[in-house]
Design an enzyme around this catalytic site. Structure first.
Site, PDB file in Angstrom:
ATOM      1  NE  ARG A  50      35.667  21.611  58.107  1.00  0.00           N
ATOM      2  CZ  ARG A  50      36.431  22.106  56.984  1.00  0.00           C
ATOM      3  NH1 ARG A  50      36.693  23.261  56.958  1.00  0.00           N
ATOM      4  NH2 ARG A  50      36.127  21.155  55.854  1.00  0.00           N
ATOM      5  CB  ALA A  94      46.714  41.523  39.430  1.00  0.00           C
ATOM      6  CG  PHE A  95      41.504  37.786  41.238  1.00  0.00           C
ATOM      7  CD1 PHE A  95      42.088  36.619  41.462  1.00  0.00           C
ATOM      8  CD2 PHE A  95      40.131  37.992  41.098  1.00  0.00           C
ATOM      9  CE1 PHE A  95      41.363  35.585  41.428  1.00  0.00           C
ATOM     10  CE2 PHE A  95      39.201  36.887  41.081  1.00  0.00           C
ATOM     11  CZ  PHE A  95      39.923  35.825  41.375  1.00  0.00           C
ATOM     12  CD  GLN A 103      44.835  44.112  34.615  1.00  0.00           C
ATOM     13  OE1 GLN A 103      46.228  43.368  34.875  1.00  0.00           O
ATOM     14  NE2 GLN A 103      44.648  45.563  34.746  1.00  0.00           N
ATOM     15  CD  GLU A 104      46.579  37.474  37.103  1.00  0.00           C
ATOM     16  OE1 GLU A 104      47.721  37.657  36.929  1.00  0.00           O
ATOM     17  OE2 GLU A 104      46.035  37.241  38.162  1.00  0.00           O
ATOM     18  CD  GLU A 143      47.410  38.421  41.014  1.00  0.00           C
ATOM     19  OE1 GLU A 143      47.755  39.368  41.929  1.00  0.00           O
ATOM     20  OE2 GLU A 143      48.359  38.037  40.111  1.00  0.00           O
ATOM     21  CE  LYS A 171      53.711  44.274  49.925  1.00  0.00           C
ATOM     22  NZ  LYS A 171      53.264  45.937  49.868  1.00  0.00           N
ATOM     23  CG  ASP A 172      60.369  42.266  45.009  1.00  0.00           C
ATOM     24  OD1 ASP A 172      59.459  42.879  44.652  1.00  0.00           O
ATOM     25  OD2 ASP A 172      61.464  42.798  45.136  1.00  0.00           O
ATOM     26  CB  SER A 185      55.717  39.792  41.972  1.00  0.00           C
ATOM     27  OG  SER A 185      55.311  40.289  40.799  1.00  0.00           O
TER      28      SER A 185
END
Length: 122
Positions: A13, A34-35, A37-38, A73, A98-99, A102
């Site tokens: 496991r 975005a991931f 970039q971060e 993220e 989603k907002d 974010s």
């Protein structure tokens, strides 16, 4: 109710969990701008954190704040993937979800920025 997709446990496991985690990171790097970039920001700032830190606690705090942004993220990207699987049509509740995801990313970036400013100015 027992899910047939859940493993029973043990060392296998752990290996499966590690494989799925690595697979998730690869997917994030491939498909989430975005991931990426971060992640680049984290890779660049990690040596800076080690250089400007006066002690281990500060280094852990600075690097931890970068990891926290990446974690949020990933969660936001997972939420968006699930939402887009349900429908890509406009739906107010999916838009709200989603907002909110974010907003969580924005707050994590704000927190990381405040931590970095605090350590630099201290």
């Amino acid at each position: 109710m027992y899910s047939p997709y859940k493993s029973k446990g043990g060392f296998s496991r752990l290996l499966s969990a590690l494989r799925y985690s690595i697979q998730g990171l690869i997917i994030a790097v491939k498909h989430e701008a975005a991931f990426r970039q971060e992640l680049i920001l984290a890779v660049v700032l990690t040596p800076v954190a080690l250089w400007i830190s006066e002690n281990v606690f500060e280094a852990v705090l600075l690097i931890g704040s970068l990891l926290f942004v990446l974690i949020i993220e990933l969660l936001n990207s997972a939420l968006e993937a699930v939402a887009d699987t349900i429908t890509i049509d406009h739906h107010p509740m999916i838009g709200r979800a989603k907002d909110l995801g974010s907003a969580a990313v924005l707050l994590s970036l704000t927190m990381a920025s405040l931590i970095w400013i605090g350590v630099i100015l201290a």
